[in-house]
Enzyme design. Sequence first.
Site, PDB file in Angstrom:
ATOM      1  CB  CYS A  67      44.377  45.294  38.098  1.00  0.00           C
ATOM      2  SG  CYS A  67      42.996  44.844  37.031  1.00  0.00           S
ATOM      3  CD  GLU A 118      44.860  42.049  41.264  1.00  0.00           C
ATOM      4  OE1 GLU A 118      44.631  43.181  40.786  1.00  0.00           O
ATOM      5  OE2 GLU A 118      43.980  41.201  41.455  1.00  0.00           O
ATOM      6  CB  CYS A 153      41.007  40.233  36.280  1.00  0.00           C
ATOM      7  SG  CYS A 153      42.580  41.040  35.927  1.00  0.00           S
ATOM      8  CB  CYS A 180      45.590  40.391  38.180  1.00  0.00           C
ATOM      9  SG  CYS A 180      45.547  42.121  37.650  1.00  0.00           S
TER      10      CYS A 180
HETATM   11  N1  THU Z   1      40.240  45.262  39.357  1.00  0.00           N
HETATM   12  C1  THU Z   1      41.407  45.065  40.032  1.00  0.00           C
HETATM   13  O1  THU Z   1      42.018  46.028  40.518  1.00  0.00           O
HETATM   14  N2  THU Z   1      41.876  43.811  40.162  1.00  0.00           N
HETATM   15  C2  THU Z   1      41.233  42.691  39.699  1.00  0.00           C
HETATM   16  O2  THU Z   1      41.780  41.607  39.783  1.00  0.00           O
HETATM   17  C3  THU Z   1      39.879  42.805  39.145  1.00  0.00           C
HETATM   18  C4  THU Z   1      39.476  44.175  38.761  1.00  0.00           C
HETATM   19  C5  THU Z   1      39.760  46.625  39.171  1.00  0.00           C
HETATM   20  C6  THU Z   1      39.877  47.137  37.767  1.00  0.00           C
HETATM   21  C7  THU Z   1      38.842  48.235  37.757  1.00  0.00           C
HETATM   22  O3  THU Z   1      39.459  49.431  38.224  1.00  0.00           O
HETATM   23  C8  THU Z   1      37.810  47.788  38.745  1.00  0.00           C
HETATM   24  O4  THU Z   1      38.393  46.717  39.484  1.00  0.00           O
HETATM   25  C9  THU Z   1      36.527  47.294  38.108  1.00  0.00           C
HETATM   26  O5  THU Z   1      36.780  46.333  37.149  1.00  0.00           O
END
Ligand code: THU
Length: 143
Positions: free
Chosen positions: A68, A70, A101, A104
């Site tokens: 992610c 974060e 999420c 994170c």
């Molecule tokens: N994703 C993030 O980078 N941060 C979050 O807090 C939520 C999800 C990304 C993970 C994945 O690469 C994409 O969003 C779709 O889930």
Amino acid sequence: MTGPVPGLATGPVPQVDWEALHAAAVAISERAYAPYSNYPVGVAGLTDEGDIVVGCNVENASYGLGLCAECGMVSQLQAQGGGRLVAVYCVDGRGQALMPCGRCRQLLWEHGGAACLLMTPEGILPLSEILPQAFGPEHLTQR
Ligand code: THU
């Protein structure tokens, strides 16, 4: 957008240039590596030193290994010498505020704590409202 913030945060409310954080988050989202989800994410955090740290999501052909945005931001924070996050702005590919999420939120809690401010689709909120009754470092001392 600057100024006082509602919520449960205690202590002095930092002056935050939310427009600058948004711009940094959008800029880094353009470097996301998201060929599998096609869902780029960018995040920018203001540190207690006044620096801005950023991250973008980095996916993998082994899907579950994707990072992610974060994760990257927290890595940059630590790599540049550490410090605390005082405000965070996470955006999707349209530049809209994105709720981190669950995993994170825990990362942000570790490096920002209850008073760290987050831009959400419902406005600016402290992490204490985003991750209530959070598990944190202090629990490890209660063994
Ligand atoms: N994703 C993030 O980078 N941060 C979050 O807090 C939520 C999800 C990304 C993970 C994945 O690469 C994409 O969003 C779709 O889930």
